[in-house]
Design a protein around this motif. Sequence first.
Motif, PDB file in Angstrom:
ATOM      1  N   SER A 272       0.784  -1.313  -0.051  1.00  0.00           N
ATOM      2  CA  SER A 272      -0.014   0.019   0.091  1.00  0.00           C
ATOM      3  C   SER A 272       0.775   1.079  -0.013  1.00  0.00           C
ATOM      4  O   SER A 272       1.739   1.479   0.959  1.00  0.00           O
ATOM      5  N   PRO A 273       0.829   2.146  -1.023  1.00  0.00           N
ATOM      6  CA  PRO A 273       1.368   3.274  -0.947  1.00  0.00           C
ATOM      7  C   PRO A 273       1.096   4.363  -0.133  1.00  0.00           C
ATOM      8  O   PRO A 273      -0.196   4.430   0.193  1.00  0.00           O
ATOM      9  N   GLN A 274       1.719   5.535   0.358  1.00  0.00           N
ATOM     10  CA  GLN A 274       1.362   6.599   1.055  1.00  0.00           C
ATOM     11  C   GLN A 274       0.796   7.722  -0.223  1.00  0.00           C
ATOM     12  O   GLN A 274       1.601   7.835  -0.696  1.00  0.00           O
ATOM     13  N   ILE A 275      -0.350   8.126   0.090  1.00  0.00           N
ATOM     14  CA  ILE A 275      -0.866   9.217  -0.881  1.00  0.00           C
ATOM     15  C   ILE A 275      -0.570  10.517  -0.574  1.00  0.00           C
ATOM     16  O   ILE A 275      -1.052  10.826   0.612  1.00  0.00           O
ATOM     17  N   PHE A 276       0.010  11.479  -1.313  1.00  0.00           N
ATOM     18  CA  PHE A 276       0.068  12.710  -1.006  1.00  0.00           C
ATOM     19  C   PHE A 276      -0.470  13.660  -2.159  1.00  0.00           C
ATOM     20  O   PHE A 276      -0.393  13.270  -3.184  1.00  0.00           O
ATOM     21  N   ILE A 277      -1.285  14.562  -1.326  1.00  0.00           N
ATOM     22  CA  ILE A 277      -1.885  15.735  -2.737  1.00  0.00           C
ATOM     23  C   ILE A 277      -1.515  16.924  -2.442  1.00  0.00           C
ATOM     24  O   ILE A 277      -1.497  17.475  -1.084  1.00  0.00           O
ATOM     25  N   SER A 278      -1.178  17.748  -3.591  1.00  0.00           N
ATOM     26  CA  SER A 278      -0.577  19.147  -3.215  1.00  0.00           C
ATOM     27  C   SER A 278      -1.357  19.872  -4.485  1.00  0.00           C
ATOM     28  O   SER A 278      -1.966  19.391  -5.353  1.00  0.00           O
ATOM     29  N   CYS A 279      -1.447  21.418  -4.154  1.00  0.00           N
ATOM     30  CA  CYS A 279      -1.896  22.277  -5.148  1.00  0.00           C
ATOM     31  C   CYS A 279      -0.997  23.455  -5.191  1.00  0.00           C
ATOM     32  O   CYS A 279      -0.328  23.773  -4.226  1.00  0.00           O
ATOM     33  N   ASP A 280      -0.857  23.964  -6.506  1.00  0.00           N
ATOM     34  CA  ASP A 280       0.061  25.228  -6.865  1.00  0.00           C
ATOM     35  C   ASP A 280      -0.428  26.265  -5.987  1.00  0.00           C
ATOM     36  O   ASP A 280       0.154  27.293  -5.834  1.00  0.00           O
ATOM     37  N   LEU A 281      -1.702  26.523  -5.547  1.00  0.00           N
ATOM     38  CA  LEU A 281      -2.116  27.674  -4.762  1.00  0.00           C
ATOM     39  C   LEU A 281      -2.045  27.229  -3.281  1.00  0.00           C
ATOM     40  O   LEU A 281      -2.925  26.594  -2.861  1.00  0.00           O
ATOM     41  N   PRO A 282      -1.480  27.875  -2.530  1.00  0.00           N
ATOM     42  CA  PRO A 282      -0.945  27.350  -1.253  1.00  0.00           C
ATOM     43  C   PRO A 282      -2.332  27.435  -0.286  1.00  0.00           C
ATOM     44  O   PRO A 282      -2.522  26.884   0.549  1.00  0.00           O
TER      45      PRO A 282
END
Length: 687
Positions: A272-282
């Motif tokens: 099972s991988p760790q899922i990371f979500i990010s966005c260019d707008l802080p």
Amino acid sequence: MKKKYIILLILMAMSTMLLATDPWGEPEILYSSMTVMAQVSINGSPAVTGDVLGAFVSIDGADNLRGKADVMVVDGVAGCLLMIFTETNAEELHFRVWDASLQAQYGADQTLLSEVDAIVGEYPNNLYQINGSNLILTLDPWEQPMVLPGSMSLMAKVNINDVPATTDDILAAFVMVDSEEQLRGKAPLHVIGEVPGCLLQIFTISAGEEIHFKVWDYSAQQIRSCNNILFSEPDGNVGDYPDNMYFINPGGAIQQIQKPNISPPAGEYSLSPQIFISCDLPAATIRYTLDGSSPTATSAEFVSPFVLPQGVTTTVKAKAFSDGWFPSMIRSVTYQVNGPAATPVFTPAQGIYTSPRAVSIACSTPLAQIRYTTNGSNPTETSDLYVSPIHLPSHSSTTIKAWAYLVNWEPSSIATASYVITGTVAKPTFTPSGGAFLDPVLVSMNCSSAGAQIRYTIDGSEPDSASILYNTPLLISSTCTLKARAFLEDWQTSDTAMVVYTIGENVAVPSFAPEPGGHYTNSIDVQIFCATNMAQIYYTLDGSVPTEGSTLYSAPITISDSTLVSARGYYLDYTPSAVATALYTFTVSNPTDYQLPELGGIKAAYPNPFQDKLNISLQVKDSYQDYKLKIYNVKGACVHTRHGIAKGSFELIWNGRDAQGSKLPSGIYLLHFSTKDQQTIRRVILY
């Protein structure tokens, strides 16, 4: 004059080199023309370089473009040298001016009558004055897009200056090719559920083309340029209605947040991988789902990395939200996290069966391979690969073990199933095997299936598990039909064995081969048998009752026409058998009212064919005599009988029913009329 023409040539050359965008296309080319040197203004103000002057002629109510030229500013004078194509004099010319900065066109009040080969106006002091002062509403400023073999689709929501677009506006997509703007798609906007937008088909055959957009603002009669950039993806689909639309807002402050980024990339994982979500707008808040639904402002907020469950496929969808921004489009990434392969399942389930079985093995893990054994050993990666159901024959005992494998997966647990296939008990046999006997006979029964019980009946009924159990040989002292079946626990009951024993002085009734009642087109050989040893068989072919004076059967009888064969068995001083009859019908291509040989007695049978009533005219010669009228079906079975005493001519009526009054089926029937000294047969058809 020389200076004037030099200036004209310079203006024409400069006009050719400069290209302005206008909504008119190219003018109609004719064999002759005229020239106008014009000074151009818009609403009283001088036109600028890049504006366009066009000349038109109205034909059948439609404006026909006859010439256009780009406006140039020379020594502070805005004008152009306009070539107007015309082949006749006195055509009424009217003019339009395209304002390149406003992307709008204006009609001029000036009109001019055509004059072939004429030159109107001179530079710089005698220019023809044209002032575009009447705004002309343009429905669509663009021609048709370039059509290519491939395309992609875009579901877009459109605002103009932060205000929702309207149904008269148009969204267009462009690609720069060799420094020229190329229209690749356009679509009118629709407002559905208060959402202004469109489904735009964008023609493209290569990935990575940079697509930019423009919006035709109908109410302002302006083309609005957009900052949006989208990269082409042949056969791609961008956006979904209504919650995942691509947002376009030319001139507006509200822009769309870029899609969130999800890592690691989509794919198949053994752990099972760790899922990371990010966005260019802080400042954006990221919402996500794991059930395949579209994220909303109330979906789970991404705060920290999380781990996906094992052994399932999960689609992570994420969307970014922030005040003052249009929500991002949805980023969707699918992960297949492998666990142990599912344990194989057998169909049917293990157990004891009375007939052969085909055992199928299935695994719910897609693409898993199943390896199996049938000798009780544990399967390995080199065991037999399951590709089709495993056949288990009767009289077998098998243990199947199965294991599921898939690359980058752990093998499943071993599944085990045991099967016992018993089969059907053998049909009992009789000794002797039946027939006609003058004295009582001792009959023994046997079954080759070990341990089977034999149960029997002597009244012609079907044996079952409650019938008489056979233990010792059975003494048969009178004529009977003996039936027997064999039973064994967990086995399919045997088929019924049946024999007939005829005991006493009566000769057995003859039988025929082929079976009576068939329909034939070619001649056949009929055989006659009698179960009484040494019995002689006498037969007739005219429907009369056989006697010892009839033909003695010694070899198969060849018949080629519809015939009623009657046979009777004789042996020494014993009572002759009952008469056996067999009707064989031959079909002809053009049937007629065929009638078997008639010896008299039946004079007529009408109507023929009949449905509910048949009149039968009969005649008995000489004195009063007993008579019988028997009616047979094509199988030789007697279905109706009449008898009495009569003399001379008389008539009987038959309603097509049997002795019990039941309506008989449609078909061919034989009337058999007999007295002591005559017999007659007549064929009739019931429909």
